[in-house]
Design an enzyme around this catalytic site. Structure first.
Site, PDB file in Angstrom:
ATOM      1  N   LYS B  21       1.615  -0.990   2.871  1.00 53.14           N
ATOM      2  CA  LYS B  21       1.424  -0.560   1.481  1.00 53.14           C
ATOM      3  C   LYS B  21      -0.047  -0.545   1.088  1.00 53.14           C
ATOM      4  CE  LYS B  21       2.971  -3.737  -1.004  1.00 53.14           C
ATOM      5  NZ  LYS B  21       1.700  -4.431  -1.130  1.00 53.14           N
ATOM      6  N   LYS B  47      -2.036 -12.507  -1.963  1.00 50.45           N
ATOM      7  CA  LYS B  47      -2.867 -12.551  -0.750  1.00 50.45           C
ATOM      8  C   LYS B  47      -4.241 -11.944  -1.005  1.00 50.45           C
ATOM      9  CE  LYS B  47      -0.549 -10.403   2.444  1.00 50.45           C
ATOM     10  NZ  LYS B  47       0.367  -9.678   1.540  1.00 50.45           N
ATOM     11  N   ASP B 134       8.421  -7.691  -3.000  1.00 52.39           N
ATOM     12  CA  ASP B 134       9.552  -8.564  -3.321  1.00 52.39           C
ATOM     13  C   ASP B 134       9.399  -9.000  -4.771  1.00 52.39           C
ATOM     14  OD1 ASP B 134       9.002  -9.759  -0.073  1.00 52.39           O
ATOM     15  OD2 ASP B 134      10.765  -8.614  -0.708  1.00 52.39           O
TER      16      ASP B 134
END
Lengths: 417, 264
Positions: B21, B47, B134
């Protein structure tokens, strides 16, 4: 240790400010929070509750609803309360729990409005900010939802602005709430002062007002911002409706005259800033510290300077302060440590603030203390001692305080100069 | 190819972790910048590696780090960093691993950009939100709420886990239909060269009520460029992979913006 509160109890949170700003409008106020009492918002921080309680409820989220993100439970509760109370609109307020799990209150408001058929507004209070932030948010949301914009004025720059002459003596009061003005506090005298100076109050955001009155706020010629919580709304109304604004309360006779001249010029708050700067330039004296809400404190400073010649007055606040309204000696307080440091660094002859702040002065020190109750600090402990300050009553209060502090009149004792 | 685009486009791109992505988004940003657009890419993944290949392989400081260090004194230059070809890079960041709340961190980061008037000051033509696939809590739907992205694309392969994540996102968007959220505008197939992959993803798209709007072939240039700390657009501009990213950029530009209301 920063932000450790050992002498002052927790201040009124943004939820209380928002509830205060929504009072008396026929709203159903639903605070989306965990189980626990709502006494803070409905009693400690709300002097009007005993006279006329409002439809104010908490959703009392069970733990698993929080974990699972069960928003349907809130909607069902709200729909049931709507059927029971038939409110004019619903306000969904946040708290630390929905803040943390990222609840979309505005999105929920849209859903609830679609299901219920009545207006619903979401107000992102979090419980982590103070009352003035909550009140400001609530006023903005009320305006977005209920104050029609005027396409002619807001979007067509070619149209002439309405004349701002003596015929347009209509004013909105923005930022009025019992937390800052007391109850009934300064508001009746303020309205009387405006009337005596030929101003008609179009709407008062929001204290002793109705939703219908707020909805015609766009017809006023000028906005008078009486506390920080009204500033964002004033700027929005200037941008969308072309209504200029002035900040301040008419504290003191000459202080009031100065504010009146500003109203009549319908100038920007920069003119107040210029006046303040001018005062600072002509004085080297740093004797007086006012700790309180910024705009009320500015107005008291103007009274001390204009009516009594006391210059070099500094303002500090635990609450929001607009940088454009700050003088060079003014300071935002981050916690009790900040106030301790400020008082130790610059020996003030006089400290004006909530009675709880007297604890910060050494018992045998030389600094005078004039109590000026502020509900977000001391709740309703001193509400019966809230002074009258509008117009010449402000002069009387100063004189009384002087005598109470030193047993002598202000005229005979010029040691503050 | 000349395309007509409605300014300002605000696009959220979701996808299962590891699906490619951020690589896709960064290459899209690079391609769009070469078409003359000012692009603001906001990484909404704890992240904080969304924009790494736009900044020479060196992660930019995150919004949450800046708030941690400077608190209320943080300014826009602490948060927005110019990257390759002028692409403006922002990383929301996240809490200390194992502590705090990443979703809430995303909300705080986006709200801080609002508060500092980032959109008014930088005036991007296109904003790309690169978001964790998610959607495990409310915070990760922040980029598709009213006032933020108006259109959503999901990067997926034919692997079941990535399709499952894509379907999750599609469901979330359907569930919040009355809230003015962004609209799902399509899937982007980032090929893994699985058997019947195109058919599988096309079928999944139909079941989600959308379509596949672009296919990115599997290419070793992606990894090579990543190792250089660059996008394929920068490292291998003449490659077929770079051309694939450019075509995807033009497809997105030409795709109607049928999302929610723009509040900025």
């Amino acid at each position: 240790m920063r932000k450790l509160w050992s002498r002052l109890s927790p201040f009124a949170p943004d939820t209380s400010g928002a509830c205060s700003a929504l009072y008396d409008l026929g709203a159903l106020v639903l605070i989306h929070n965990a189980q626990g009492c709502k006494t803070n918002y409905s009693i400690y921080d709300e002097p009007r509750w005993e006279e006329r309680p409002q439809a104010l409820f908490c959703t009392e989220l069970p733990e698993m609803d929080i974990v699972l993100g069960n928003e349907r439970a809130l909607l069902e509760k709200a729909l049931g309360l709507i059927r029971q109370y038939s409110p004019s609109f619903v306000a969904l307020l946040g708290s630390p729990i929905p803040m943390l799990i990222g609840t979309d209150l505005n999105g929920l408001a849209l859903e609830l409005e679609e299901e219920s058929g009545i207006p619903v507004i979401g107000i992102d209070t979090t419980g982590h900010r103070y009352y003035d932030s909550g009140a400001s948010l609530a006023l903005l949301q009320l305006a977005r939802r209920f104050l029609p914009s005027k396409p002619g004025r807001a979007t067509n720059p070619d149209l002439e602005a309405p004349a701002r002459d003596g015929a347009s003596r209509s004013v909105n009061i923005l930022g009025a709430n019992p937390l800052d003005l007391g109850y009934p506090g300064l508001l009746p005298d303020l309205k009387q002062w405006l009337k005596e100076n030929n101003y008609q109050v179009t709407s008062c955001w929001n204290m002793d007002a109705t939703l219908d009155q707020l909805s015609i706020g766009g017809e006023a010629g000028v906005n008078l911002v009486v506390s920080w919580s009204g500033l964002a709304l004033a700027r929005r109304m200037e941008e969308t409706l072309g209504i200029p604004y002035v900040t301040g309360l008419p504290i003191g006779k000459k202080g009031g005259d100065l504010l009146l001249s500003q109203l009549e010029k319908a100038s920007s708050p920069l003119s107040l800033q210029q006046e303040t700067d001018k005062a600072q330039q002509s004085s080297t004296c740093h004797k007086v510290l006012i700790v309180g809400e910024q705009i009320q404190s500015l107005s008291l400073r103007r009274c001390l300077e204009a009516d009594f010649g006391i210059k070099g007055v500094h303002i500090a606040s635990f609450f929001n302060m607009d940088p454009r309204l700050m003088d060079s000696g003014d300071q935002k307080l981050e916690g009790e440590d900040s106030l301790h440091e400020l008082l130790a660094r610059a020996p003030y002859s006089l400290l004006i603030g909530d009675p709880f702040l007297e604890n910060f002065l050494p018992p045998q020190g030389d600094t005078m203390f004039w109590p000026l109750p502020h509900m977000p600090v001391s709740s309703q402990f001193f509400m019966d001692k809230f002074p009258e300050l509008i117009g010449s009553k402000g002069n009387q209060w100063v004189g009384t305080q002087f005598y109470a502090s030193r047993g002598d009149s202000f005229e005979k004792n010029c040691y503050l100069r | 190819m000349q395309v007509e685009v409605i300014l300002l486009r605000k696009i959220a791109i979701y996808g299962k972790g590891g699906i490619g992505k951020s690589t896709t988004v960064s290459n899209l940003s690079a391609a769009l910048s070469h078409l003359g657009y000012t692009v603001l890419q906001i990484g909404c993944d704890p992240k904080a590696d969304s924009t790494k290949i736009l900044s020479g392989g060196i992660p930019v400081p995150t919004v949450l780090d800046a708030l941690r260090i400077k608190g209320k004194d943080v300014v826009l230059s602490d948060l927005v960093y110019p990257g390759y070809n002028g692409v403006l890079c922002v990383e929301a960041g996240g809490p200390t691993p194992g502590l705090g709340c990443a979703g809430r961190g995303t909300i705080n980061a986006l709200e801080k950009l609002d508060e500092l008037h980032a959109y008014e000051i930088y005036r991007p033509d296109i904003v790309l939100y690169d978001v964790l696939g998610d959607v495990v809590c409310g915070g990760f739907t922040m980029p598709i709420r009213k006032g933020y992205a108006e259109e959503v694309y999901v990067v997926t392969s034919g692997e079941m886990m990535s399709l499952y994540a894509a379907d999750n996102i599609a469901q979330a968007i359907r569930n919040f239909g009355t809230r003015g959220y962004a609209r799902l505008n399509g899937l982007i197939l980032n090929a893994r060269n699985l058997e019947n992959e195109e058919d599988v993803v096309a079928q999944a798209a139909r079941e989600m009520g959308t379509k596949v709007i672009g296919k990115l072939p599997r290419s070793s240039y992606v990894q090579q460029a990543d190792q250089l700390g660059q996008t394929v657009i920068e490292a291998f501009p003449g490659s077929e992979m770079a051309q694939a990213y450019r075509e995807l950029a033009e497809t997105i530009l030409a795709n109607p913006n049928t999302g929610g209301e723009n509040q900025h």
